[in-house]
Write a protein that holds these residues in place. Structure first.
Motif, PDB file in Angstrom:
ATOM      1  N   LEU A  42       0.829  -1.199   0.000  1.00 16.03           N
ATOM      2  CA  LEU A  42       0.000   0.000   0.000  1.00 16.03           C
ATOM      3  C   LEU A  42       0.865   1.251   0.000  1.00 16.03           C
ATOM      4  CD1 LEU A  42      -3.006   0.735   0.048  1.00 16.03           C
ATOM      5  CD2 LEU A  42      -2.862   0.875   2.533  1.00 16.03           C
ATOM      6  N   TYR A  43       2.014   1.175   0.660  1.00 14.50           N
ATOM      7  CA  TYR A  43       2.929   2.319   0.678  1.00 14.50           C
ATOM      8  C   TYR A  43       3.401   2.647  -0.743  1.00 14.50           C
ATOM      9  CZ  TYR A  43       3.189   1.963   5.768  1.00 14.50           C
ATOM     10  OH  TYR A  43       2.889   1.950   7.113  1.00 14.50           O
ATOM     11  N   GLU A  44       3.738   1.619  -1.487  1.00 10.04           N
ATOM     12  CA  GLU A  44       4.197   1.821  -2.864  1.00 10.04           C
ATOM     13  C   GLU A  44       3.069   2.372  -3.736  1.00 10.04           C
ATOM     14  OE1 GLU A  44       5.253  -1.126  -6.475  1.00 10.04           O
ATOM     15  OE2 GLU A  44       6.637  -1.310  -4.770  1.00 10.04           O
ATOM     16  N   ALA A  45       1.870   1.849  -3.537  1.00  8.53           N
ATOM     17  CA  ALA A  45       0.725   2.306  -4.325  1.00  8.53           C
ATOM     18  C   ALA A  45       0.422   3.768  -4.058  1.00  8.53           C
ATOM     19  CB  ALA A  45      -0.504   1.448  -4.012  1.00  8.53           C
ATOM     20  N   LEU A  57      -0.982   9.193  -4.714  1.00  9.94           N
ATOM     21  CA  LEU A  57      -1.333  10.382  -3.945  1.00  9.94           C
ATOM     22  C   LEU A  57      -0.451  11.571  -4.299  1.00  9.94           C
ATOM     23  CD1 LEU A  57      -1.843   8.870  -0.357  1.00  9.94           C
ATOM     24  CD2 LEU A  57      -3.586   9.346  -2.089  1.00  9.94           C
ATOM     25  N   THR A  58      -0.947  12.755  -3.978  1.00  9.43           N
ATOM     26  CA  THR A  58      -0.090  13.936  -4.104  1.00  9.43           C
ATOM     27  C   THR A  58       1.009  13.849  -3.041  1.00  9.43           C
ATOM     28  OG1 THR A  58      -1.379  15.225  -2.517  1.00  9.43           O
ATOM     29  CG2 THR A  58      -2.085  15.310  -4.837  1.00  9.43           C
ATOM     30  N   PRO A  59       2.125  14.538  -3.245  1.00  3.31           N
ATOM     31  CA  PRO A  59       3.197  14.495  -2.234  1.00  3.31           C
ATOM     32  C   PRO A  59       2.702  14.886  -0.841  1.00  3.31           C
ATOM     33  CG  PRO A  59       4.011  15.478  -4.251  1.00  3.31           C
ATOM     34  CD  PRO A  59       2.530  15.294  -4.437  1.00  3.31           C
ATOM     35  N   GLU A  60       1.838  15.876  -0.761  1.00  2.00           N
ATOM     36  CA  GLU A  60       1.327  16.315   0.533  1.00  2.00           C
ATOM     37  C   GLU A  60       0.481  15.229   1.200  1.00  2.00           C
ATOM     38  OE1 GLU A  60       0.963  17.945  -2.323  1.00  2.00           O
ATOM     39  OE2 GLU A  60       2.354  19.647  -2.053  1.00  2.00           O
ATOM     40  N   TYR A 119       0.589  12.053   0.566  1.00  2.00           N
ATOM     41  CA  TYR A 119       1.424  10.890   0.889  1.00  2.00           C
ATOM     42  C   TYR A 119       2.193  11.118   2.183  1.00  2.00           C
ATOM     43  CZ  TYR A 119       4.739   7.062   0.529  1.00  2.00           C
ATOM     44  OH  TYR A 119       5.481   5.929   0.794  1.00  2.00           O
ATOM     45  N   GLN A 120       2.646  12.319   2.409  1.00  2.00           N
ATOM     46  CA  GLN A 120       3.351  12.621   3.659  1.00  2.00           C
ATOM     47  C   GLN A 120       2.416  12.429   4.854  1.00  2.00           C
ATOM     48  OE1 GLN A 120       6.626  13.166   4.209  1.00  2.00           O
ATOM     49  NE2 GLN A 120       6.834  12.683   2.015  1.00  2.00           N
ATOM     50  N   GLU A 121       1.177  12.823   4.711  1.00  2.00           N
ATOM     51  CA  GLU A 121       0.194  12.613   5.779  1.00  2.00           C
ATOM     52  C   GLU A 121      -0.033  11.124   6.014  1.00  2.00           C
ATOM     53  OE1 GLU A 121      -3.467  14.660   5.232  1.00  2.00           O
ATOM     54  OE2 GLU A 121      -2.526  16.629   4.955  1.00  2.00           O
ATOM     55  N   PHE A 122      -0.054  10.363   4.922  1.00  2.00           N
ATOM     56  CA  PHE A 122      -0.291   8.921   5.030  1.00  2.00           C
ATOM     57  C   PHE A 122       0.861   8.226   5.756  1.00  2.00           C
ATOM     58  CE2 PHE A 122       0.319   4.642   3.156  1.00  2.00           C
ATOM     59  CZ  PHE A 122      -0.822   4.036   3.668  1.00  2.00           C
ATOM     60  N   ILE A 123       2.094   8.508   5.356  1.00  2.00           N
ATOM     61  CA  ILE A 123       3.227   7.805   5.972  1.00  2.00           C
ATOM     62  C   ILE A 123       3.492   8.285   7.393  1.00  2.00           C
ATOM     63  CG2 ILE A 123       4.316   7.275   3.759  1.00  2.00           C
ATOM     64  CD1 ILE A 123       6.276   9.554   4.252  1.00  2.00           C
ATOM     65  N   ALA A 124       2.881   9.394   7.776  1.00  2.00           N
ATOM     66  CA  ALA A 124       3.025   9.867   9.154  1.00  2.00           C
ATOM     67  C   ALA A 124       2.156   9.047  10.106  1.00  2.00           C
ATOM     68  CB  ALA A 124       2.643  11.338   9.244  1.00  2.00           C
ATOM     69  N   LEU A 125       1.200   8.288   9.563  1.00  2.00           N
ATOM     70  CA  LEU A 125       0.356   7.434  10.393  1.00  2.00           C
ATOM     71  C   LEU A 125       1.153   6.248  10.921  1.00  2.00           C
ATOM     72  CD1 LEU A 125      -2.830   7.229   8.100  1.00  2.00           C
ATOM     73  CD2 LEU A 125      -2.556   8.655  10.142  1.00  2.00           C
ATOM     74  N   SER A 126       0.803   5.808  12.100  1.00  2.00           N
ATOM     75  CA  SER A 126       1.432   4.599  12.634  1.00  2.00           C
ATOM     76  C   SER A 126       0.898   3.393  11.875  1.00  2.00           C
ATOM     77  CB  SER A 126       1.109   4.439  14.120  1.00  2.00           C
ATOM     78  OG  SER A 126      -0.279   4.172  14.295  1.00  2.00           O
ATOM     79  N   GLU A 127       1.607   2.272  11.955  1.00  2.00           N
ATOM     80  CA  GLU A 127       1.160   1.082  11.255  1.00  2.00           C
ATOM     81  C   GLU A 127      -0.214   0.642  11.765  1.00  2.00           C
ATOM     82  OE1 GLU A 127       2.631  -3.517  10.433  1.00  2.00           O
ATOM     83  OE2 GLU A 127       4.115  -1.911  10.642  1.00  2.00           O
ATOM     84  N   GLU A 128      -0.446   0.807  13.072  1.00  2.00           N
ATOM     85  CA  GLU A 128      -1.736   0.445  13.648  1.00  2.00           C
ATOM     86  C   GLU A 128      -2.861   1.297  13.054  1.00  2.00           C
ATOM     87  OE1 GLU A 128       1.013   1.046  15.364  1.00  2.00           O
ATOM     88  OE2 GLU A 128       1.456  -1.014  16.004  1.00  2.00           O
TER      89      GLU A 128
END
Length: 203
Positions: free
Chosen positions: A108-111, A116-119, A121-130
């Motif tokens: 999902l990270y690769e997708a 997503l837009t860079p902004e 995506y940054q919000e997404f990867i800032a989420l914890s795995e949980e």
């Protein structure tokens, strides 16, 4: 089996009690609505006219209430439009709008890095795995757009006793239940693509 080639298609709307007809996209635009919202607004009463021309010179008009419900799912309008969107994307393995090819992502990270837009995506990867698992499912699961599309087509055809993926692939035809005719897919698909995009442009 011979399938007719669609050379022209449009959908027009006439309000209850009026003989004036407008492209449904224009009728929706006049009210400041997307086409989907226009269809779902129960206060708007009238008829939709599905107008199609064929390569043999024949012309066809199917007139139904705007909110006519399809036997399988959704309104007749939605079913007609999205059926041809689904066929296009299933055959060509790409988005009907911008032509982006369907892909297979390792996670999902690769997708989301790709989609997503860079902004965002940054919000997404800032989420914890949980948090990712809670809202999106496993982030390490393969995201296969092609497989998903195949599954959607199989599900759509599950209760269709006339059409099949085999018939579409080997004979190149699809029986359109609204038009009640066998349609040559390759010769008609661009007309239906443009019809779909016309409905999206004012959304």
């Amino acid at each position: 089996m011979y399938g007719l080639i669609v050379t022209f298609a449009e959908i027009r709307f006439s309000a209850c009690g009026s003989t004036d007809e407008f492209l449904i996209s224009e009728a929706a635009k006049q009210l400041g609505l997307s086409v989907n919202d226009f269809i779902e607004d129960t206060s708007i009463v009238g008829k939709l006219h599905y107008i199609v021309h064929y390569d043999n010179g024949a012309e066809q008009r199917v007139t139904l209430p705007k909110d006519e419900v399809h036997w399988e799912w959704g309104y007749v309008f939605e079913n007609f439009i999205y059926t041809w969107k689904m066929i296009y994307e299933w055959l060509y393995k790409k988005e009907i709008g911008d032509g982006t090819p369907f892909k297979i992502y390792a996670s999902l990270y690769e997708a989301y890095a790709d989609l997503l837009t860079p902004e965002d995506y940054q919000e997404f990867i800032a989420l914890s795995e949980e948090e990712v698992i809670k809202y999106y499912g496993s982030p390490w699961k393969v995201v296969d757009d092609i497989k998903k599309n195949e599954e959607q087509m199989a599900l759509y055809l599950r209760n269709d006793s006339v059409n099949s993926k085999k018939t579409m692939l080997t004979q190149g035809i699809y029986f359109d239940h609204l038009l009640e005719k066998w349609i040559n897919i390759e010769g008609s698909i661009e007309v239906f693509r443009q019809l779909y995009l016309q409905q999206q442009n004012n959304s």
